[in-house]
Design a protein around this motif. Structure first.
Motif, PDB file in Angstrom:
ATOM      1  N   PHE A  56       0.837  -1.197   0.000  1.00 50.10           N
ATOM      2  CA  PHE A  56       0.000   0.000   0.000  1.00 50.10           C
ATOM      3  C   PHE A  56       0.880   1.258   0.000  1.00 50.10           C
ATOM      4  O   PHE A  56       0.673   2.175  -0.799  1.00 50.10           O
ATOM      5  CB  PHE A  56      -0.931  -0.013   1.218  1.00 50.10           C
ATOM      6  CG  PHE A  56      -1.630   1.289   1.482  1.00 50.10           C
ATOM      7  CD1 PHE A  56      -2.707   1.693   0.708  1.00 50.10           C
ATOM      8  CD2 PHE A  56      -1.212   2.114   2.514  1.00 50.10           C
ATOM      9  CE1 PHE A  56      -3.352   2.901   0.953  1.00 50.10           C
ATOM     10  CE2 PHE A  56      -1.846   3.317   2.762  1.00 50.10           C
ATOM     11  CZ  PHE A  56      -2.919   3.713   1.983  1.00 50.10           C
ATOM     12  N   CYS A  57       1.873   1.294   0.880  1.00 49.05           N
ATOM     13  CA  CYS A  57       2.772   2.459   0.953  1.00 49.05           C
ATOM     14  C   CYS A  57       3.514   2.653  -0.369  1.00 49.05           C
ATOM     15  O   CYS A  57       3.703   3.790  -0.819  1.00 49.05           O
ATOM     16  CB  CYS A  57       3.772   2.288   2.090  1.00 49.05           C
ATOM     17  SG  CYS A  57       3.041   2.461   3.706  1.00 49.05           S
ATOM     18  N   GLY A  58       3.929   1.561  -0.989  1.00 51.09           N
ATOM     19  CA  GLY A  58       4.612   1.648  -2.273  1.00 51.09           C
ATOM     20  C   GLY A  58       3.717   2.235  -3.353  1.00 51.09           C
ATOM     21  O   GLY A  58       4.159   3.066  -4.161  1.00 51.09           O
ATOM     22  N   ARG A  59       2.454   1.821  -3.381  1.00 48.61           N
ATOM     23  CA  ARG A  59       1.511   2.364  -4.372  1.00 48.61           C
ATOM     24  C   ARG A  59       1.267   3.852  -4.127  1.00 48.61           C
ATOM     25  O   ARG A  59       1.230   4.649  -5.074  1.00 48.61           O
ATOM     26  CB  ARG A  59       0.193   1.583  -4.346  1.00 48.61           C
ATOM     27  CG  ARG A  59       0.319   0.173  -4.904  1.00 48.61           C
ATOM     28  CD  ARG A  59      -1.026  -0.503  -5.083  1.00 48.61           C
ATOM     29  NE  ARG A  59      -1.839  -0.569  -3.889  1.00 48.61           N
ATOM     30  CZ  ARG A  59      -1.800  -1.537  -2.983  1.00 48.61           C
ATOM     31  NH1 ARG A  59      -0.965  -2.547  -3.117  1.00 48.61           N
ATOM     32  NH2 ARG A  59      -2.604  -1.515  -1.945  1.00 48.61           N
ATOM     33  N   VAL A  60       1.112   4.246  -2.872  1.00 45.99           N
ATOM     34  CA  VAL A  60       0.912   5.662  -2.543  1.00 45.99           C
ATOM     35  C   VAL A  60       2.137   6.461  -2.958  1.00 45.99           C
ATOM     36  O   VAL A  60       2.032   7.524  -3.586  1.00 45.99           O
ATOM     37  CB  VAL A  60       0.608   5.854  -1.040  1.00 45.99           C
ATOM     38  CG1 VAL A  60       0.667   7.326  -0.652  1.00 45.99           C
ATOM     39  CG2 VAL A  60      -0.734   5.251  -0.688  1.00 45.99           C
ATOM     40  N   ARG A  61       3.316   5.955  -2.631  1.00 41.81           N
ATOM     41  CA  ARG A  61       4.556   6.659  -2.980  1.00 41.81           C
ATOM     42  C   ARG A  61       4.668   6.837  -4.490  1.00 41.81           C
ATOM     43  O   ARG A  61       5.036   7.897  -4.977  1.00 41.81           O
ATOM     44  CB  ARG A  61       5.759   5.880  -2.441  1.00 41.81           C
ATOM     45  CG  ARG A  61       7.082   6.596  -2.617  1.00 41.81           C
ATOM     46  CD  ARG A  61       8.215   5.870  -1.918  1.00 41.81           C
ATOM     47  NE  ARG A  61       8.097   6.069  -0.480  1.00 41.81           N
ATOM     48  CZ  ARG A  61       7.926   5.087   0.410  1.00 41.81           C
ATOM     49  NH1 ARG A  61       7.861   3.841   0.027  1.00 41.81           N
ATOM     50  NH2 ARG A  61       7.845   5.357   1.688  1.00 41.81           N
ATOM     51  N   LYS A  62       4.323   5.795  -5.247  1.00 41.53           N
ATOM     52  CA  LYS A  62       4.399   5.875  -6.704  1.00 41.53           C
ATOM     53  C   LYS A  62       3.411   6.908  -7.239  1.00 41.53           C
ATOM     54  O   LYS A  62       3.753   7.702  -8.118  1.00 41.53           O
ATOM     55  CB  LYS A  62       4.110   4.508  -7.321  1.00 41.53           C
ATOM     56  CG  LYS A  62       4.239   4.500  -8.816  1.00 41.53           C
ATOM     57  CD  LYS A  62       3.990   3.122  -9.391  1.00 41.53           C
ATOM     58  CE  LYS A  62       4.106   3.200 -10.909  1.00 41.53           C
ATOM     59  NZ  LYS A  62       3.658   1.993 -11.551  1.00 41.53           N
ATOM     60  N   LEU A  63       2.195   6.918  -6.714  1.00 43.84           N
ATOM     61  CA  LEU A  63       1.200   7.891  -7.161  1.00 43.84           C
ATOM     62  C   LEU A  63       1.652   9.318  -6.866  1.00 43.84           C
ATOM     63  O   LEU A  63       1.478  10.224  -7.686  1.00 43.84           O
ATOM     64  CB  LEU A  63      -0.148   7.633  -6.489  1.00 43.84           C
ATOM     65  CG  LEU A  63      -0.924   6.428  -6.984  1.00 43.84           C
ATOM     66  CD1 LEU A  63      -2.121   6.158  -6.071  1.00 43.84           C
ATOM     67  CD2 LEU A  63      -1.387   6.640  -8.422  1.00 43.84           C
ATOM     68  N   LEU A  64       2.220   9.534  -5.693  1.00 45.78           N
ATOM     69  CA  LEU A  64       2.656  10.878  -5.319  1.00 45.78           C
ATOM     70  C   LEU A  64       3.900  11.321  -6.074  1.00 45.78           C
ATOM     71  O   LEU A  64       4.083  12.505  -6.340  1.00 45.78           O
ATOM     72  CB  LEU A  64       2.915  10.961  -3.815  1.00 45.78           C
ATOM     73  CG  LEU A  64       1.688  10.918  -2.923  1.00 45.78           C
ATOM     74  CD1 LEU A  64       2.106  10.887  -1.460  1.00 45.78           C
ATOM     75  CD2 LEU A  64       0.778  12.105  -3.186  1.00 45.78           C
ATOM     76  N   SER A  65       4.756  10.379  -6.422  1.00 47.68           N
ATOM     77  CA  SER A  65       6.022  10.741  -7.055  1.00 47.68           C
ATOM     78  C   SER A  65       5.845  11.292  -8.462  1.00 47.68           C
ATOM     79  O   SER A  65       6.709  11.989  -8.965  1.00 47.68           O
ATOM     80  CB  SER A  65       6.971   9.547  -7.089  1.00 47.68           C
ATOM     81  OG  SER A  65       6.482   8.558  -7.978  1.00 47.68           O
TER      82      SER A  65
END
Length: 119
Positions: free
Chosen positions: A100-109
């Motif tokens: 989940f954190c990885g997906r959020v980080r990718k979306l924000l990046s």
């Protein structure tokens, strides 16, 4: 199948308070225990619900330093809840929280300035 989990992202403040909790338990604990405990505490703090059922107090309202003790008490209750679950399930929750954190980080990046509102 039929297992629905809802996470929320941790605020910076909540992450710092989890680190304070980790510091308070670190004496005499192995590195492996501390890594597992910290991963479980992050999962507990970000987990909103399992199959539509809340696992504890909504942590979103704890935002200022004078809320720290209430936040820590609420996370401890959530840790007790997770501690009663089979370890195979909590291990899977930790993995899913990491994804989940990885997906959020990718979306924000992709456009951090616009998405976080710092334009």
């Amino acid at each position: 199948k039929g297992f629905k989990v809802v996470f929320r992202t941790l605020s910076t403040q909540h992450g710092l308070w989890l680190e304070i909790m980790l510091t308070n338990i670190s004496r005499g604990s192995s590195e492996q225990y501390l890594r597992h405990w910290y991963s479980l505490s992050q999962t507990a703090a970000s987990l909103q619900s399992i199959n539509g059922k809340s696992i504890g107090t909504d942590l979103s309202s704890f935002i200022t330093e004078d809320h720290r003790d209430d936040f820590i008490a609420a996370v401890k209750k959530r840790m007790e809840y997770l501690g009663r679950m089979p370890s195979i399930i909590t291990d899977d929750l930790i993995v899913n929280y990491t994804w989940f954190c990885g997906r959020v980080r990718k979306l924000l990046s992709e456009d951090l300035v616009e998405k976080v509102g710092n334009s």
